[in-house]
Design an enzyme around this catalytic site. Structure first.
Site, PDB file in Angstrom:
ATOM      1  N   ASN A  91       0.824  -1.206   0.000  1.00 26.03           N
ATOM      2  CA  ASN A  91       0.000   0.000   0.000  1.00 26.03           C
ATOM      3  C   ASN A  91       0.862   1.262   0.000  1.00 26.03           C
ATOM      4  OD1 ASN A  91      -1.969   2.031   0.533  1.00 26.03           O
ATOM      5  ND2 ASN A  91      -3.265   0.540   1.557  1.00 26.03           N
ATOM      6  N   ASP A  92       1.465   1.569   1.124  1.00 26.18           N
ATOM      7  CA  ASP A  92       2.200   2.830   1.247  1.00 26.18           C
ATOM      8  C   ASP A  92       3.386   2.915   0.288  1.00 26.18           C
ATOM      9  OD1 ASP A  92       0.504   3.583   3.396  1.00 26.18           O
ATOM     10  OD2 ASP A  92       1.684   2.289   4.712  1.00 26.18           O
TER      11      ASP A  92
END
Length: 465
Positions: free
Chosen positions: A391-392
């Site tokens: 995600n990040d």
């Protein structure tokens, strides 16, 4: 004779530590390197038990207690390491690292207790107090890191906490100086106050640090444990302990610096930045827009007819324990003539090298792993990027949103590929607590579900196509 033989044993153990560490740099030799280093530690332990002599010429006593501790520790370590899941590996690393810090801390406490009624030389005192302070910080910090990684402790921060931490650390240093200059009646009081403050500092040092920075923190705490162990080596004039501590401290420090460089941040910025903490989470919670889903059959078809597919593994892959199924998908696509590689972000997962360990366990060829810089150069020529629980590390806000708490962090620039498929359980934000604008881009499609189940279904679809 015994002293000479023990020196040779320590030398052999030191060499095995160096060789083992070198072999850990490649997955094909890592397991063997670990065994070699463990063997060196084993001979150093048993050499000390049976060959070491005190200043009065006596061998060590309390052998029953020593072997009882060795047996209990070996049993507990074996059981816990066999039972631990890959998702819980970061917590175990933090816990074991904390135990190393605790050992260094206890050594300093015991040695000070032995020498508290005598005049302690400056060099001897420095080894004791540095081992105490660094070991205590490493122990307390690692335990908090373990609790945070296992979801049992939330980020806690308050206004002025960094100033409080800095003042507390300064007080600890002043306490060490006062201890050395105090008379024999008051020195123990100041020493134990310094010890208590060091433990408190370790707790407050890690509490505010957010989720996205935890891999760096784990690496830093690991290096602190190594330095604390080296202090113990100085205390006992133990070459094996000294070498092992220096190697761990140096390797941990270098890894910390490299990870900070990969995140385009300084170590000081990591410590005071609070990425992923409550402040960061509230600063940017919505990327806006609509997302689109893709069916399994469409995803399978797109990958089957692609020339190049890049897989981006993340923590979601570890949670689902889907690394073996991912490797199976890679082999199926390769048999169809598709070039498949893996893009690895330096801080993906919950600890340094988490994704490398995960894929190595599934026997993924090391040559198929691309580091961030190499992968970013190749994305423009990639047909499909399959993101599995990351995600990040793929969030474009790090490049184009100055208000984002992760702004400035180098990411995997997956949006350059022709098609991006993201596998997630839901649209919840990642570990840093912020939404990902990538999920709302036109070329991105969401494939919801457990990573292992989704990959199994993809394998079945591709085989049938």
């Amino acid at each position: 004779m015994f002293a000479s033989l023990l020196t040779i044993i320590y030398l052999i153990a030191s060499v095995t530590f160096i060789v083992g560490l070198k072999m850990l740099s490649h997955p094909e030799t890592a397991r063997r390197g670990n065994l070699i280093a463990a063997g060196g530690m084993g001979i150093a332990i048993f050499g000390t038990i049976f060959l070491y002599k005190t200043s009065t010429g006596e061998h060590l006593g309390n052998l029953v207690w020593m072997f009882a501790a060795l047996i209990i520790g070996a049993v507990l370590g074996t059981i816990s390491s066999k039972k631990v899941k890959m998702t819980a590996m970061p917590e175990m690393v933090s816990l074991f690292n904390g135990m190393g810090g605790a050992c260094a801390m206890l050594i300093s406490l015991i040695e000070f207790n032995h020498a508290k009624n005598t005049t302690i030389e400056l060099g001897h005192f420095l080894a004791i107090v540095l081992g105490l302070i660094i070991g205590s910080i490493s122990f307390a910090g690692s335990i908090i890191a373990y609790l945070k990684l296992s979801g049992k402790q939330k980020d806690i921060s308050f206004k002025g906490q960094h100033i409080f931490n800095a003042l507390l650390f300064l007080i600890i240093l002043v306490g060490a100086v006062i201890t050395y200059n105090a008379d024999v009646t008051m020195a123990p009081t100041y020493f134990y106050i310094t010890f208590a403050l060091a433990v408190i500092y370790g707790v407050f040092f890690v509490l505010p640090i957010g989720g996205a920075d935890m891999p760096v923190v784990i690496s830093l705490l690991n290096s602190l444990t190594g330095v604390a162990a080296a202090c113990g080596g100085f205390l006992y004039n133990n070459k094996a302990m000294l070498t092992g501590g220096i190697l761990v401290g140096a390797a941990g420090t270098l890894l910390t610096v490299l990870m900070c460089k990969a995140m385009n941040r300084s170590l000081l910025n990591v410590i005071i930045g609070n990425w992923g903490g409550s402040v960061a989470a509230s600063s940017n919670t919505s990327a806006g827009g609509d997302f689109k889903e893709v069916t399994l059959s469409d995803a399978a078809m797109v990958m089957s007819y692609a020339n190049k597919v890049v897989i981006v593994p993340g923590y979601g892959l570890a949670v689902a324990q889907a690394q073996h199924t991912c490797h199976e998908l890679e082999k199926i696509l390769t048999d169809k003539g598709v070039e498949v590689t893996y893009a690895i972000h330096p801080v993906a997962g919950r600890m340094p090298g988490h994704m490398n360990v995960l894929l190595a366990e599934a026997d993924v060829a090391y040559e198929k792993l691309e580091e961030m810089e190499e992968a970013n150069n190749n994305f423009k020529n990639t047909d499909v990027v399959l993101i599995l629980g990351a995600n990040d590390v793929v969030n474009p806000a790090a490049k184009n949103d100055p208000s984002s708490p992760i702004y400035g962090m180098p990411i995997l620039e997956v949006e350059q590929a022709k098609t991006v498929i993201v596998n997630k359980r839901s649209m919840k934000p990642g570990y840093a607590g912020i939404e990902n604008a990538l999920f709302f881009q036109p070329k991105t499609s969401m494939l919801f579900g457990d990573a292992k189940k989704v990959l199994q279904d993809l394998c079945a679809e591709i085989k049938a196509s």
